[in-house]
Design a protein around this motif. Structure first.
Motif, mmCIF file in Angstrom:
data_model
loop_
_atom_site.group_PDB
_atom_site.id
_atom_site.type_symbol
_atom_site.label_atom_id
_atom_site.label_comp_id
_atom_site.label_asym_id
_atom_site.label_seq_id
_atom_site.Cartn_x
_atom_site.Cartn_y
_atom_site.Cartn_z
ATOM 1 N N ASP A 223 0.826 -1.210 0.000
ATOM 2 C CA ASP A 223 0.000 0.000 0.000
ATOM 3 C C ASP A 223 0.862 1.263 0.000
ATOM 4 O O ASP A 223 0.527 2.264 -0.636
ATOM 5 C CB ASP A 223 -0.939 0.014 1.199
ATOM 6 C CG ASP A 223 -2.054 -1.023 1.097
ATOM 7 O OD1 ASP A 223 -2.282 -1.557 -0.012
ATOM 8 O OD2 ASP A 223 -2.687 -1.308 2.130
ATOM 9 N N LEU A 224 1.980 1.206 0.716
ATOM 10 C CA LEU A 224 2.908 2.340 0.748
ATOM 11 C C LEU A 224 3.412 2.665 -0.658
ATOM 12 O O LEU A 224 3.481 3.828 -1.054
ATOM 13 C CB LEU A 224 4.089 2.025 1.670
ATOM 14 C CG LEU A 224 5.264 2.999 1.673
ATOM 15 C CD1 LEU A 224 4.845 4.354 2.205
ATOM 16 C CD2 LEU A 224 6.413 2.440 2.484
ATOM 17 N N LEU A 225 3.740 1.633 -1.414
ATOM 18 C CA LEU A 225 4.286 1.840 -2.757
ATOM 19 C C LEU A 225 3.312 2.523 -3.711
ATOM 20 O O LEU A 225 3.737 3.204 -4.645
ATOM 21 C CB LEU A 225 4.748 0.511 -3.358
ATOM 22 C CG LEU A 225 5.970 -0.129 -2.717
ATOM 23 C CD1 LEU A 225 6.249 -1.479 -3.358
ATOM 24 C CD2 LEU A 225 7.184 0.778 -2.795
ATOM 25 N N ILE A 226 2.014 2.353 -3.472
ATOM 26 C CA ILE A 226 1.028 2.955 -4.382
ATOM 27 C C ILE A 226 0.348 4.183 -3.775
ATOM 28 O O ILE A 226 -0.572 4.735 -4.370
ATOM 29 C CB ILE A 226 -0.034 1.918 -4.832
ATOM 30 C CG1 ILE A 226 -0.803 1.358 -3.638
ATOM 31 C CG2 ILE A 226 0.622 0.812 -5.652
ATOM 32 C CD1 ILE A 226 -1.984 0.477 -4.014
ATOM 33 N N ALA A 227 0.822 4.603 -2.610
ATOM 34 C CA ALA A 227 0.224 5.767 -1.947
ATOM 35 C C ALA A 227 0.443 7.035 -2.764
ATOM 36 O O ALA A 227 1.486 7.207 -3.401
ATOM 37 C CB ALA A 227 0.823 5.946 -0.557
ATOM 38 N N THR A 228 -0.525 7.924 -2.740
ATOM 39 C CA THR A 228 -0.417 9.211 -3.424
ATOM 40 C C THR A 228 0.733 10.029 -2.847
ATOM 41 O O THR A 228 1.470 10.682 -3.573
ATOM 42 C CB THR A 228 -1.740 9.998 -3.284
ATOM 43 O OG1 THR A 228 -2.800 9.175 -3.753
ATOM 44 C CG2 THR A 228 -1.693 11.275 -4.075
ATOM 45 N N SER A 229 0.884 9.982 -1.526
ATOM 46 C CA SER A 229 1.975 10.682 -0.850
ATOM 47 C C SER A 229 2.674 9.699 0.082
ATOM 48 O O SER A 229 2.090 9.245 1.073
ATOM 49 C CB SER A 229 1.440 11.873 -0.050
ATOM 50 O OG SER A 229 2.453 12.371 0.806
ATOM 51 N N ILE A 230 3.926 9.360 -0.233
ATOM 52 C CA ILE A 230 4.701 8.410 0.574
ATOM 53 C C ILE A 230 4.883 8.937 1.994
ATOM 54 O O ILE A 230 4.657 8.229 2.969
ATOM 55 C CB ILE A 230 6.077 8.150 -0.077
ATOM 56 C CG1 ILE A 230 5.921 7.551 -1.477
ATOM 57 C CG2 ILE A 230 6.942 7.268 0.804
ATOM 58 C CD1 ILE A 230 5.429 6.149 -1.547
ATOM 59 N N GLY A 231 5.287 10.192 2.116
ATOM 60 C CA GLY A 231 5.517 10.780 3.439
ATOM 61 C C GLY A 231 4.266 10.799 4.297
ATOM 62 O O GLY A 231 4.304 10.468 5.481
ATOM 63 N N SER A 232 3.133 11.172 3.709
ATOM 64 C CA SER A 232 1.868 11.192 4.459
ATOM 65 C C SER A 232 1.468 9.790 4.888
ATOM 66 O O SER A 232 0.979 9.592 5.999
ATOM 67 C CB SER A 232 0.755 11.808 3.611
ATOM 68 O OG SER A 232 1.024 13.164 3.379
#
Length: 121
Positions: free
Chosen positions: A48-57
């Motif tokens: 899910d992290l890899l496809i997140a719109t904002s990695i930091g968020s």
């Protein structure tokens, strides 16, 4: 450095991320050079992290306060400190040897047989 395949990401603060399936940990390297390891994280969270719109968020919302974390100072220092012992074991013992280190003692035990088991996600 630990042998985790890191993936570069587009982020203003995060340089790369990686997942260690054996230890179920997410590794995060910031652009500043700081490194973090989030422990006992299901692989699905990394995906899910890899496809997140904002990695930091995503890291701030789903990892930072939800999983135990170690900084580079702790886990890289341990890796550096253990290297001479690992080199010694590799030179003088079979691949199944294990060192148990406690205060004031090092025990080396050797297994005749062992196999890794799949860890639940």
């Amino acid at each position: 450095m630990l042998k985790v395949k890191m993936v570069s990401v587009k982020s203003s603060n995060v340089k790369s991320v990686g997942y260690d399936e054996d230890y179920r940990s997410i590794h995060v390297e910031l652009i500043s050079g700081e490194k973090y390891m989030y422990k006992c994280v299901p692989k699905m969270v990394f995906e899910d992290l890899l496809i997140a719109t904002s990695i930091g968020s995503y890291i701030n919302r789903y990892l930072r306060d939800s999983y135990d974390v170690e900084t580079q100072n702790s886990f890289y220092a341990l890796e550096k400190a253990s290297k001479p012992l690992i080199d010694y074991l590799n030179k003088y013992y079979n691949p199944m040897a294990t060192a148990i280190v406690t205060e004031g003692r090092v025990d080396i035990v050797s297994n005749e047989m062992g196999m890794p088991l799949k860890v639940r996600d």
